[in-house]
Scaffold this motif. Structure first.
Motif, PDB file in Angstrom:
ATOM      1  N   ALA A  17      -2.503 -21.252   2.320  1.00 27.54           N
ATOM      2  CA  ALA A  17      -2.129 -20.201   3.273  1.00 27.54           C
ATOM      3  C   ALA A  17      -0.615 -19.994   3.286  1.00 27.54           C
ATOM      4  N   PHE A  18       0.129 -21.088   3.212  1.00 28.47           N
ATOM      5  CA  PHE A  18       1.590 -20.999   3.204  1.00 28.47           C
ATOM      6  C   PHE A  18       2.091 -20.272   1.962  1.00 28.47           C
ATOM      7  N   MET A  19       1.437 -20.515   0.825  1.00 31.72           N
ATOM      8  CA  MET A  19       1.858 -19.882  -0.428  1.00 31.72           C
ATOM      9  C   MET A  19       1.441 -18.414  -0.498  1.00 31.72           C
ATOM     10  N   MET A  20       0.280 -18.096   0.060  1.00 29.32           N
ATOM     11  CA  MET A  20      -0.249 -16.742  -0.059  1.00 29.32           C
ATOM     12  C   MET A  20       0.252 -15.798   1.029  1.00 29.32           C
ATOM     13  N   ALA A  21       0.679 -16.345   2.168  1.00 32.19           N
ATOM     14  CA  ALA A  21       1.062 -15.498   3.304  1.00 32.19           C
ATOM     15  C   ALA A  21       2.134 -14.462   2.951  1.00 32.19           C
ATOM     16  N   PRO A  22       3.233 -14.850   2.264  1.00 30.52           N
ATOM     17  CA  PRO A  22       4.247 -13.826   1.928  1.00 30.52           C
ATOM     18  C   PRO A  22       3.698 -12.700   1.059  1.00 30.52           C
ATOM     19  N   LEU A  23       2.838 -13.039   0.084  1.00 31.90           N
ATOM     20  CA  LEU A  23       2.271 -12.010  -0.788  1.00 31.90           C
ATOM     21  C   LEU A  23       1.360 -11.070  -0.002  1.00 31.90           C
ATOM     22  N   VAL A  24       0.556 -11.648   0.867  1.00 36.00           N
ATOM     23  CA  VAL A  24      -0.359 -10.825   1.664  1.00 36.00           C
ATOM     24  C   VAL A  24       0.425  -9.891   2.576  1.00 36.00           C
ATOM     25  N   ILE A  25       1.478 -10.415   3.211  1.00 43.30           N
ATOM     26  CA  ILE A  25       2.278  -9.602   4.131  1.00 43.30           C
ATOM     27  C   ILE A  25       2.949  -8.450   3.394  1.00 43.30           C
ATOM     28  N   VAL A  26       3.526  -8.741   2.219  1.00 41.75           N
ATOM     29  CA  VAL A  26       4.183  -7.685   1.438  1.00 41.75           C
ATOM     30  C   VAL A  26       3.187  -6.603   1.035  1.00 41.75           C
ATOM     31  N   CYS A  27       2.004  -7.021   0.591  1.00 40.97           N
ATOM     32  CA  CYS A  27       0.992  -6.046   0.162  1.00 40.97           C
ATOM     33  C   CYS A  27       0.514  -5.194   1.328  1.00 40.97           C
ATOM     34  N   VAL A  28       0.395  -5.783   2.513  1.00 40.06           N
ATOM     35  CA  VAL A  28      -0.035  -5.020   3.688  1.00 40.06           C
ATOM     36  C   VAL A  28       1.060  -4.052   4.123  1.00 40.06           C
ATOM     37  N   VAL A  29       2.307  -4.533   4.107  1.00 42.08           N
ATOM     38  CA  VAL A  29       3.428  -3.686   4.516  1.00 42.08           C
ATOM     39  C   VAL A  29       3.545  -2.461   3.607  1.00 42.08           C
ATOM     40  N   PHE A  31       1.451  -0.481   2.685  1.00 45.95           N
ATOM     41  CA  PHE A  31       0.581   0.616   3.114  1.00 45.95           C
ATOM     42  C   PHE A  31       1.021   1.242   4.430  1.00 45.95           C
ATOM     43  N   THR A  32       2.184   0.875   4.934  1.00 43.91           N
ATOM     44  CA  THR A  32       2.650   1.450   6.186  1.00 43.91           C
ATOM     45  C   THR A  32       3.053   2.914   5.992  1.00 43.91           C
ATOM     46  N   PRO A  33       2.788   3.774   6.953  1.00 42.95           N
ATOM     47  CA  PRO A  33       3.225   5.167   6.851  1.00 42.95           C
ATOM     48  C   PRO A  33       4.638   5.379   7.388  1.00 42.95           C
ATOM     49  N   GLY A  34       5.208   4.336   7.992  1.00 45.74           N
ATOM     50  CA  GLY A  34       6.522   4.457   8.611  1.00 45.74           C
ATOM     51  C   GLY A  34       7.662   4.298   7.639  1.00 45.74           C
ATOM     52  N   ASN A  35       8.869   4.322   8.159  1.00 47.19           N
ATOM     53  CA  ASN A  35      10.078   4.218   7.347  1.00 47.19           C
ATOM     54  C   ASN A  35      10.697   2.833   7.360  1.00 47.19           C
ATOM     55  N   THR A  36      10.067   1.906   8.041  1.00 46.12           N
ATOM     56  CA  THR A  36      10.601   0.550   8.139  1.00 46.12           C
ATOM     57  C   THR A  36       9.582  -0.447   7.616  1.00 46.12           C
ATOM     58  N   LEU A  37      10.068  -1.647   7.339  1.00 47.67           N
ATOM     59  CA  LEU A  37       9.185  -2.718   6.850  1.00 47.67           C
ATOM     60  C   LEU A  37       8.382  -3.272   8.023  1.00 47.67           C
ATOM     61  N   SER A  38       7.274  -2.640   8.312  1.00 49.91           N
ATOM     62  CA  SER A  38       6.433  -3.061   9.430  1.00 49.91           C
ATOM     63  C   SER A  38       4.975  -3.057   8.994  1.00 49.91           C
ATOM     64  N   ILE A  39       4.204  -3.929   9.594  1.00 43.58           N
ATOM     65  CA  ILE A  39       2.788  -4.024   9.258  1.00 43.58           C
ATOM     66  C   ILE A  39       2.043  -2.899   9.970  1.00 43.58           C
ATOM     67  N   PRO A  40       1.326  -2.056   9.244  1.00 42.76           N
ATOM     68  CA  PRO A  40       0.577  -0.980   9.910  1.00 42.76           C
ATOM     69  C   PRO A  40      -0.558  -1.544  10.757  1.00 42.76           C
ATOM     70  N   THR A  41      -0.680  -1.050  11.969  1.00 42.29           N
ATOM     71  CA  THR A  41      -1.706  -1.546  12.885  1.00 42.29           C
ATOM     72  C   THR A  41      -2.841  -0.545  13.088  1.00 42.29           C
ATOM     73  N   ALA A 234       6.021  -1.602  -1.807  1.00 41.90           N
ATOM     74  CA  ALA A 234       5.049  -0.948  -2.681  1.00 41.90           C
ATOM     75  C   ALA A 234       5.223  -1.404  -4.128  1.00 41.90           C
ATOM     76  N   VAL A 235       6.479  -1.480  -4.593  1.00 37.75           N
ATOM     77  CA  VAL A 235       6.738  -1.954  -5.956  1.00 37.75           C
ATOM     78  C   VAL A 235       6.277  -3.402  -6.110  1.00 37.75           C
ATOM     79  N   SER A 236       6.566  -4.222  -5.109  1.00 35.19           N
ATOM     80  CA  SER A 236       6.150  -5.625  -5.147  1.00 35.19           C
ATOM     81  C   SER A 236       4.633  -5.753  -5.185  1.00 35.19           C
ATOM     82  N   ALA A 237       3.953  -4.924  -4.402  1.00 39.05           N
ATOM     83  CA  ALA A 237       2.490  -4.961  -4.388  1.00 39.05           C
ATOM     84  C   ALA A 237       1.921  -4.579  -5.750  1.00 39.05           C
TER      85      ALA A 237
END
Length: 264
Positions: A17-29, A31-41, A234-237
């Motif tokens: 979980a510790f190793m995968m969490a950063p990758l999961v967060i980046v991939c989720v971020v 898909f945000t429609p906003g202009n900032t690095l935020s997790i879409p809710t 997006a590039v990272s994902a």
């Protein structure tokens, strides 16, 4: 299951979980429609993925990285196969030194290699050359290809090769029809690992790239110094997806467990 079994499973789960969490967060971020690095809710959007493909610099840098990784991984594997066969199957003066020399880039900081290669390329007038950039990548990715080739060679059975030689087959024929197919999983795995490391390399590439040969990781670094927005996520994902697909294909074709242990 032993008494320590649940504790061991919990520990492994926490590490994963510790190793995968950063990758999961980046991939989720991404898909945000906003202009900032935020997790879409509530809303998800492909806006930033479209922006990546509309950004000509990123598209060209991706092409540079893809071609560079392919060329350097192929050259590194071409070096690793004969080197691995020589080191694993023959005893000769300087064998351990040669093995250590090939693996030494693993312990030398890429920052140091970048500065050294930049000075070397400047002296010979090779700055800005795509071919010399590929050779620089070969230096740092050959150890990855060599380790898997060595494992595959050491785990192979030589009886079929010896039988072919005793029946009159040439060394070239034995290598092409027996040796290479036996070690092919390790060779392929080494090539893919070299490809991924070349594609992701940034520290050394910053020093030896030219405006016409900027790679994707370097482009991302340059972009991040000026602006931090979901485009980077997006590039990272996309890079994570590319790596995952490559590993999945390799696992389906050969099996990662067979590659890692060096058996066909």
């Amino acid at each position: 299951m032993s008494k320590n079994g649940p504790i061991a499973l919990l520990f492994n789960a926490l590490v994963i979980a510790f190793m995968m969490a950063p990758l999961v967060i980046v991939c989720v971020v991404a898909f945000t429609p906003g202009n900032t690095l935020s997790i879409p809710t509530t809303q998800f959007s492909l806006r930033w993925f479209k922006a990546v493909f509309a950004h000509s610099d990123f598209v060209q840098s991706f092409k540079n990285s893809l071609w560079l990784a392919f060329l350097s991984a192929t050259l590194a594997t071409a070096i690793a196969v004969p080197a691995g066969l020589a080191i694993a199957r023959h005893s000769f003066p300087g064998r351990n030194f040669l093995n250590g020399l090939f693996l030494s880039p693993l312990i030398i900081p890429h920052l140091v290699l970048g500065v050294a290669l930049l000075r070397t390329f400047s002296l010979i007038g090779a700055t800005g050359s795509f071919f010399w950039l590929a050779l620089a990548h070969v230096v740092i990715i050959t150890p990855y290809a060599l380790r898997l080739v060595l494992a595959s060679v050491e785990g192979s059975d030589r009886s079929a090769e010896q039988a072919a030689l005793s029946l009159g087959a040439s060394q070239a024929t034995v290598f092409r029809r027996i040796t290479l197919p036996m070690i092919l999983p390790g060779v392929t795995g080494g090539w893919l690992l070299a490809f991924i490391n070349s594609f992701d390399e940034v520290t050394m590439s910053i020093f030896v790239t030219a405006p016409s040969t900027v790679t994707l990781p370097v482009r991302m670094y340059m972009y991040a110094t000026e602006s931090i927005d979901p485009l980077m996520a997006a590039v990272s994902a996309l890079m994570v997806a590319l790596t995952a697909v490559a590993m999945l294909v390799l696992d389906r074709v050969y099996g990662l467990d067979k590659i890692l242990v060096g058996h066909k």
